[in-house]
Scaffold this motif. Sequence first.
Motif, short mmCIF file in Angstrom:
data_model
loop_
_atom_site.label_atom_id
_atom_site.label_comp_id
_atom_site.label_asym_id
_atom_site.label_seq_id
_atom_site.Cartn_x
_atom_site.Cartn_y
_atom_site.Cartn_z
N LEU A 3 0.86 -1.17 0.00
CA LEU A 3 0.00 0.00 0.00
C LEU A 3 0.89 1.22 0.00
O LEU A 3 1.85 1.29 0.78
N GLN A 4 0.59 2.17 -0.85
CA GLN A 4 1.40 3.37 -0.94
C GLN A 4 0.51 4.59 -0.86
O GLN A 4 -0.28 4.85 -1.77
N ALA A 5 0.67 5.33 0.22
CA ALA A 5 -0.08 6.55 0.42
C ALA A 5 0.69 7.74 -0.14
O ALA A 5 1.92 7.79 -0.04
N SER A 6 -0.03 8.67 -0.73
CA SER A 6 0.60 9.86 -1.29
C SER A 6 -0.39 11.01 -1.26
O SER A 6 -1.58 10.82 -0.99
N GLY A 7 0.13 12.20 -1.54
CA GLY A 7 -0.74 13.37 -1.66
C GLY A 7 -0.64 14.35 -0.52
O GLY A 7 -1.31 15.40 -0.55
N GLY A 8 0.16 14.05 0.48
CA GLY A 8 0.31 14.97 1.59
C GLY A 8 1.06 16.23 1.20
O GLY A 8 1.61 16.32 0.10
N GLY A 9 1.06 17.19 2.10
CA GLY A 9 1.77 18.42 1.82
C GLY A 9 1.47 19.46 2.87
O GLY A 9 0.81 19.19 3.88
#
Length: 121
Positions: A3-9
């Motif tokens: 599982l790969q989470a992304s999109g933070g900032g």
Amino acid sequence: VQLQASGGGLVQPGSSLRLSCAASGLTLDYYGIGWFRQAPGKERERVSCISGRTGSTYYADSVKGRFTTSRDNAKKMVYLQMNSLKPEDTAVYYCAAGRLCTLNQINYDYWGQGTLVTVSS
């Protein structure tokens, strides 16, 4: 399984972000996907979950009406749309897969690596 989470900032209060969780190595339809977060000095908590079979969704009281989770089983993607972000939403966000959408984190078999969301002016 991965599982790969992304999109933070880094965003300002009141802004929106969409987190994505890409799943591989599992049949997404069979799993509930939870979004969890851990703020500095605090325990990890479940923010939301979307069940695999029915698509039912569950939210923590602190995010109800602001966050929405959705999934695209064909693309093996799960999303967390976060609106009206507040400084208290600052945390590392994780996605996790479990057979059921339970509050107990022990029941989630697979975890992503986390993505940092910082809400600050």
